[in-house]
Design an enzyme around this catalytic site. Structure first.
Site, PDB file in Angstrom:
ATOM      1  N   ASP A 117     -38.729  29.463  13.363  1.00  0.00           N
ATOM      2  CA  ASP A 117     -37.685  30.012  13.314  1.00  0.00           C
ATOM      3  C   ASP A 117     -37.079  29.737  14.918  1.00  0.00           C
ATOM      4  OD1 ASP A 117     -35.464  31.767  13.841  1.00  0.00           O
ATOM      5  OD2 ASP A 117     -36.290  33.360  12.580  1.00  0.00           O
TER       6      ASP A 117
ATOM      7  N   ARG B 205     -19.538  27.703  12.554  1.00  0.00           N
ATOM      8  CA  ARG B 205     -20.488  27.817  11.681  1.00  0.00           C
ATOM      9  C   ARG B 205     -21.116  26.253  11.606  1.00  0.00           C
ATOM     10  NH1 ARG B 205     -23.203  31.592   8.583  1.00  0.00           N
ATOM     11  NH2 ARG B 205     -23.902  30.473   6.595  1.00  0.00           N
TER      12      ARG B 205
ATOM     13  N   SER C 226     -32.845  38.994   9.374  1.00  0.00           N
ATOM     14  CA  SER C 226     -31.909  38.335  10.264  1.00  0.00           C
ATOM     15  C   SER C 226     -31.225  39.890  10.771  1.00  0.00           C
ATOM     16  CB  SER C 226     -30.863  37.560   9.768  1.00  0.00           C
ATOM     17  OG  SER C 226     -30.197  36.893  10.661  1.00  0.00           O
TER      18      SER C 226
ATOM     19  N   HIS D 201     -35.323  29.782  10.497  1.00  0.00           N
ATOM     20  CA  HIS D 201     -34.807  31.381  10.561  1.00  0.00           C
ATOM     21  C   HIS D 201     -34.194  31.555   8.787  1.00  0.00           C
ATOM     22  CE1 HIS D 201     -32.901  34.717  11.965  1.00  0.00           C
ATOM     23  NE2 HIS D 201     -31.795  34.721  11.195  1.00  0.00           N
ATOM     24  N   ASP D 202     -33.617  30.662   8.094  1.00  0.00           N
ATOM     25  CA  ASP D 202     -33.094  30.507   6.731  1.00  0.00           C
ATOM     26  C   ASP D 202     -34.291  30.969   5.840  1.00  0.00           C
ATOM     27  OD1 ASP D 202     -30.417  30.688   6.860  1.00  0.00           O
ATOM     28  OD2 ASP D 202     -30.311  28.568   6.233  1.00  0.00           O
TER      29      ASP D 202
END
Lengths: 341, 341
Positions: A290, A208, A147, A319-320
């Protein structure tokens, strides 16, 4: 420019026989890529793992920090991939972590009410180089970056070609994708407006929550959150995915500073490096699910790199996946870290 | 239950020789699917196109309204697909549009400070059935519905199987996807908190900016917004995609009510119908680049429908393709509207 290690207030200088921590102070003015400078820049670092092993810097997302894996009661952020016997094996390698300048850790970051200058991933790369100077590390065995950390790794590879032997990047391109910039620019508006009202934490919770919706894949959400909604105490419908996003958002807001979020979120979107100047052999890992870094961008990056190798993987964690998918990443770590470039 | 047409204040009863408009009042209490009711429900409708043509209801997203195509100085929302000589040809068909109850139009909707009961797509289907009763339309030739309008079309098909001969749905599934619910639940939190602060318009601007990031595809954003950012008057970097999102958000906030946005956004996420009970032949159009309604969900819908036909298309306009991609949609309209089921 002079460098000197200083002990931070709550920081044990040597947490164990094998771990070192410190806060490096770069005296005077450190100029920044987009103008402005930071006076007496401080950079918190941590060096751990086997004492004489080849040094590997491990850099993560904007919420990552110098404690890469858990030890001595400290909570690491990359435990599934880094530590004794893991894919980046701390019993074979020395592991270097930093707190990003501009972030919520012990490095220089924004203070409440004080606008912080825009930070480039090149600025982060220079901060890492300062730490290497201070620790007398001429060249890193590798940088493993995911990232934002992958972007910093690429910026370092462009600027400091002789100081790293190989790069492994995960979910990081040479230029940010406009759709990801779209999601993040909304997050920053939320936080900026909340700060202007004096309620930065509430803004950070919302931002968030929104970010969490971009970190996983549609497939994962479909598997976890298909249950019908239930009414809350006020009779308002709450959806299972909504509970998840806002629980994570509320937790995040207790641990991070809104101003630091703004600085590093912007830094992601300003990221744009010249991949053709990255000389070190670079393994580019792309997860096809992603949402933030499309696989097409990583194919293009690998093609532009003078010594690029593309590894495409599938994972519902999107993405994680760099945090979750140790099973698929371990062999990639092995082939990257063990081979002589 | 009695129905009576009443003229709304600013509404010409007959805008032209071929256009009729009115506001139907359903006297007494209209019960709602999720509990509660609406007293003296008003539903604004518009019937236009050729006077004796087969009637086709055209329903769009939560921002759509009764003016389906532009005429007589009124701005329509579906001009590329509907109108004289277009895919849904108003010189061959009679076109019915409504203002959604719960929305920002002339139908009953939330008033400032007054919480509106949760609305189901079944409630919208019942509203449409009331309009058909009032206009003495026993059965529609078709419902053409996109996005929220496609969900309402499916709900109508389940509940009023004898009152529509065929359905054409675009970008609408039988159950909402949790990732789309994630994006929308953040939007609703933004708006609810802004309303609580007394600044609903600001919340609606932010929420719409966020929504805009989900309506197109990553490919389209990549093509339009790759230019580097520029600093604004305060020295803050502004990204091209950010300017786009917030210009659209600010415009939206001048035209729609935050409370109505909340009601219809929630209605999307509450949507869940039983596709196996939709008897009318149904053409399901899926755009593979739709971020909000994954093609996998529409394949599953088509398989569950007793008489479902799936049409998969590619378009960089993503979810918004129903508004943009007349070239690909026109033949699908033709094959759906002309054929005898």
């Amino acid at each position: 420019m002079m460098s000197a290690a200083v002990a931070a207030p709550n920081l044990a200088r040597f947490a164990s026989a094998e771990s070192q921590e410190g806060v490096l102070r770069v005296s005077g003015r450190t100029p920044l890529t987009y103008g402005g400078d930071i006076n007496d820049l401080q950079i918190a670092w941590r060096l751990t793992g086997v004492a004489d092993g080849p040094v590997v810097a491990a850099l993560g997302g904007i919420s990552a920090h110098r404690v890469v894996f858990s030890e001595n009661g400290l909570q690491g952020w990359w435990d599934r991939l880094v530590g004794p016997g893991r894919a980046l094996d701390s019993s074979r390698f020395r592991v270097l972590g930093i707190d990003y300048p501009g972030g919520s850790g012990l490095s220089t970051g924004p203070q409440p009410g004080d606008p912080f200058p825009s930070l480039s991933t090149y600025d982060q790369a220079h901060a890492l180089a300062h730490v290497l100077d201070h620790l007398d590390i001429r060249s890193l065995h590798a940088i493993v970056g995911a990232s934002y950390g992958g972007m910093v790794a690429l910026a370092f590879g462009e600027r400091f070609g002789t100081r790293v032997a190989r790069l492994l990047t995960i979910g990081a391109a040479d230029v940010t994708h406009p759709l990801a910039t779209a999601w993040r620019s909304v997050q920053r508006h939320i936080v900026r407006r909340a700060l202007a009202r004096g309620d930065g934490a509430e803004g950070l919770e919302l931002a968030r929550a929104l970010a969490m919706a971009s970190y996983r894949s549609a497939e994962e959400f479909a598997g976890r959150f298909r249950q019908p909604p239930a009414r809350d105490a006020n009779g308002v419908f709450r959806f299972p995915v909504e509970d998840y996003l806002f629980a994570r958002g509320a937790d995040y807001a207790t641990r991070y500073r809104p101003e630091a979020f703004l600085a590093l979120s912007e830094s992601i979107d300003l990221h744009a490096i010249d991949a053709t100047r990255v000389r070190a052999p670079t393994t580019v890992v792309a997860f096809r699910q992603d949402q933030l870094v499309p696989v097409t961008d990583l194919r293009a990056l690998a093609a532009r790199l003078p010594a690029g190798r593309l590894v495409e993987l599938d994972s519902i964690c999107g993405h994680d996946s760099f945090l979750k998918d140790a099973a698929q990443l371990a062999p990639v770590f092995a082939s990257t870290l063990e081979n002589d470039p």
